[in-house]
Design a protein around this motif. Structure first.
Motif, mmCIF file in Angstrom:
data_model
loop_
_atom_site.group_PDB
_atom_site.id
_atom_site.type_symbol
_atom_site.label_atom_id
_atom_site.label_comp_id
_atom_site.label_asym_id
_atom_site.label_seq_id
_atom_site.Cartn_x
_atom_site.Cartn_y
_atom_site.Cartn_z
ATOM 1 N N PHE A 140 31.575 13.288 58.693
ATOM 2 C CA PHE A 140 30.216 12.739 58.608
ATOM 3 C C PHE A 140 29.602 13.831 57.471
ATOM 4 O O PHE A 140 28.284 13.983 57.616
ATOM 5 C CB PHE A 140 29.638 12.956 59.761
ATOM 6 N N GLY A 141 30.373 15.024 57.073
ATOM 7 C CA GLY A 141 29.691 15.798 56.072
ATOM 8 C C GLY A 141 29.287 15.737 55.010
ATOM 9 O O GLY A 141 28.591 16.549 54.286
ATOM 10 N N GLY A 142 29.334 14.555 54.763
ATOM 11 C CA GLY A 142 28.774 14.183 53.021
ATOM 12 C C GLY A 142 29.939 14.589 51.872
ATOM 13 O O GLY A 142 30.229 13.978 51.063
ATOM 14 N N GLU A 143 30.688 15.669 52.299
ATOM 15 C CA GLU A 143 31.603 16.210 51.335
ATOM 16 C C GLU A 143 33.034 15.934 51.995
ATOM 17 O O GLU A 143 34.258 16.490 51.178
ATOM 18 C CB GLU A 143 31.609 17.607 50.963
ATOM 19 N N GLY A 144 33.233 15.023 52.855
ATOM 20 C CA GLY A 144 34.551 14.940 53.290
ATOM 21 C C GLY A 144 35.322 16.207 53.980
ATOM 22 O O GLY A 144 34.723 17.233 54.282
ATOM 23 N N PHE A 145 36.800 16.258 54.155
ATOM 24 C CA PHE A 145 37.367 17.376 54.443
ATOM 25 C C PHE A 145 37.521 18.357 53.710
ATOM 26 O O PHE A 145 37.789 19.510 54.296
ATOM 27 C CB PHE A 145 38.607 16.882 55.037
ATOM 28 N N ILE A 146 37.340 18.044 52.190
ATOM 29 C CA ILE A 146 37.851 19.211 51.520
ATOM 30 C C ILE A 146 36.617 19.560 50.601
ATOM 31 O O ILE A 146 35.885 18.771 50.185
ATOM 32 C CB ILE A 146 39.034 18.704 50.507
ATOM 33 N N MET A 147 36.262 20.810 50.529
ATOM 34 C CA MET A 147 35.359 21.530 49.517
ATOM 35 C C MET A 147 35.917 22.285 48.679
ATOM 36 O O MET A 147 37.095 22.891 48.740
ATOM 37 C CB MET A 147 34.202 22.148 50.410
ATOM 38 N N GLU A 148 35.383 22.823 47.619
ATOM 39 C CA GLU A 148 35.922 23.826 46.845
ATOM 40 C C GLU A 148 35.634 25.399 47.171
ATOM 41 O O GLU A 148 34.685 25.592 47.882
ATOM 42 C CB GLU A 148 35.310 23.626 45.467
ATOM 43 N N LYS A 149 36.582 26.238 46.894
ATOM 44 C CA LYS A 149 36.444 27.554 47.402
ATOM 45 C C LYS A 149 36.730 28.615 45.894
ATOM 46 O O LYS A 149 37.892 28.194 45.394
ATOM 47 C CB LYS A 149 37.447 27.971 48.326
ATOM 48 N N LEU A 150 35.683 29.368 45.568
ATOM 49 C CA LEU A 150 35.986 29.948 44.448
ATOM 50 C C LEU A 150 35.958 31.371 44.893
ATOM 51 O O LEU A 150 35.351 32.099 45.783
ATOM 52 C CB LEU A 150 34.659 29.896 43.679
ATOM 53 N N GLU A 151 37.410 32.289 44.391
ATOM 54 C CA GLU A 151 37.388 33.417 44.902
ATOM 55 C C GLU A 151 37.620 34.385 43.858
ATOM 56 O O GLU A 151 38.242 34.091 42.757
ATOM 57 C CB GLU A 151 38.876 33.456 45.760
ATOM 58 N N GLY A 152 37.408 35.461 43.778
ATOM 59 C CA GLY A 152 37.675 36.680 42.788
ATOM 60 C C GLY A 152 36.484 37.588 42.745
ATOM 61 O O GLY A 152 35.849 37.826 43.682
ATOM 62 N N ASP A 153 36.305 38.338 41.661
ATOM 63 C CA ASP A 153 35.215 39.429 41.684
ATOM 64 C C ASP A 153 34.539 39.291 40.261
ATOM 65 O O ASP A 153 33.956 40.521 40.095
ATOM 66 C CB ASP A 153 35.976 40.905 41.849
ATOM 67 N N GLY A 154 34.662 38.155 39.738
ATOM 68 C CA GLY A 154 33.907 38.146 38.297
ATOM 69 C C GLY A 154 32.845 36.935 38.625
ATOM 70 O O GLY A 154 32.390 36.734 39.610
ATOM 71 N N MET A 155 32.227 36.444 37.506
ATOM 72 C CA MET A 155 30.980 35.515 37.523
ATOM 73 C C MET A 155 31.734 34.185 37.164
ATOM 74 O O MET A 155 32.629 33.903 36.845
ATOM 75 C CB MET A 155 30.203 35.703 36.264
ATOM 76 N N ALA A 156 31.003 33.206 38.386
ATOM 77 C CA ALA A 156 31.207 32.014 38.405
ATOM 78 C C ALA A 156 29.972 31.255 37.991
ATOM 79 O O ALA A 156 28.942 31.521 38.720
ATOM 80 C CB ALA A 156 32.196 31.744 39.353
ATOM 81 N N PHE A 157 29.671 29.880 37.793
ATOM 82 C CA PHE A 157 28.864 28.942 37.527
ATOM 83 C C PHE A 157 28.789 27.669 37.867
ATOM 84 O O PHE A 157 29.851 26.944 37.767
ATOM 85 C CB PHE A 157 28.464 28.753 36.113
ATOM 86 N N ILE A 158 28.032 27.383 38.887
ATOM 87 C CA ILE A 158 28.085 26.027 39.625
ATOM 88 C C ILE A 158 27.068 25.370 39.102
ATOM 89 O O ILE A 158 25.915 26.035 38.962
ATOM 90 C CB ILE A 158 28.111 26.019 41.065
ATOM 91 N N HIS A 159 26.822 24.051 39.469
ATOM 92 C CA HIS A 159 25.777 23.148 38.869
ATOM 93 C C HIS A 159 25.279 22.377 40.362
ATOM 94 O O HIS A 159 26.083 21.953 41.286
ATOM 95 C CB HIS A 159 26.316 22.073 38.091
#
Length: 263
Positions: A140-159
């Motif tokens: 029921f979480g709206g995103e299902g069982f799986i979400m994305e995971k971003l790992e590291g020590d740099g820059m990332a961009f999400i929308h």
């Protein structure tokens, strides 16, 4: 740093794009189809997985498989500055909203976000998966069982869709969010699903039967316009005309066409 250190600038208000400045031999990775433009001297290469440096074929296959589970492509695109001076490459948001720059080194080296939120990142950032361990959250979480995971020590961009709000939660502090409006959170935030109390509120409130309960400590990113909500409104506003002819909705001509059609 293990990740490439990139500079950036975000342009626009509601339809944004991010311009990334690459020094010689610096690389950024992005989802296929997100490129807007790049200068001469930037080379483009399709890579298997997220390009985070998995060793061996099986490691790359596992990384690509994780991306497939989140609904993304097996492949990503790497953009490298092959020239001697600084070069720029730009990536556009897929629909109206905000691009959120995230320095992973300032957020515990890890961000958990909704599927399809990732836009681009410095090379070395790992784009993996995060399983929701609780069945209620998964169903029921709206995103299902799986979400994305971003790992590291740099820059990332999400929308995020619409307008974005960043909320910092202290230890034990709670925030209730519509399940579709949750964009991302840091590792320390606990995420559960709560049933809307009251049968009248649940059935006639217009807000759905469930919402996300987030508890600190940590940071949460919330969007005002989830893509599913935008798509639903667009679909409901589409003319139900089998011929596909526009009848001038919202104008006098619309009523004239209705008369001739016998409506």
């Amino acid at each position: 740093m293990n990740n490439h250190e990139i500079d950036y600038k975000i342009y626009g208000d509601d339809m944004q794009f991010v311009e990334i400045e690459l020094d010689p031999e610096e690389t950024t990775i992005a989802e296929a189809g997100s490129l807007m433009m790049m200068e001469d001297g930037v080379s483009m290469e399709t890579i298997f997985g997220d390009g985070s440096g998995q060793k061996g074929f099986m490691g790359k296959l596992f990384g690509a498989g994780k991306r497939l589970l989140t609904g993304e492509s097996l492949f990503m695109t790497a953009f490298t500055n092959s020239a001697s001076g600084k070069k720029h490459v730009s990536f556009a948001a897929p629909y109206p909203g905000k691009i959120i720059p995230l320095d992973l080194s300032l957020n515990g080296g890890e961000i958990i976000c909704q599927k399809d939120a990732f836009l681009c990142a410095a090379k070395g950032v790992t784009v993996g998966i995060e399983f929701q361990r609780k069945l209620g959250t998964g169903f029921f979480g709206g995103e299902g069982f799986i979400m994305e995971k971003l790992e590291g020590d740099g820059m990332a961009f999400i929308h995020a869709g619409g307008t974005m709000k960043e909320v910092t939660l202290s230890e034990g502090e709670m925030l209730r969010v519509d399940t579709g409006c949750l964009v991302g959170m840091t590792r320390g935030v606990s995420y559960e699903i709560e049933f809307v109390k009251g049968i009248k509120t649940a059935l006639f409130g217009g807000e759905g039967l469930f919402f996300a309960t987030l508890r600190g400590p940590g940071t949460v990113w919330v969007q005002s316009l989830p893509f599913s909500r935008l798509a639903s409104r667009v679909f409901s506003a589409m003319p139900q005309n089998p011929i596909g002819r526009s009848q001038g909705e919202g104008s006098v001509l619309g009523g004239v066409f209705d008369i001739f059609d016998g409506d």
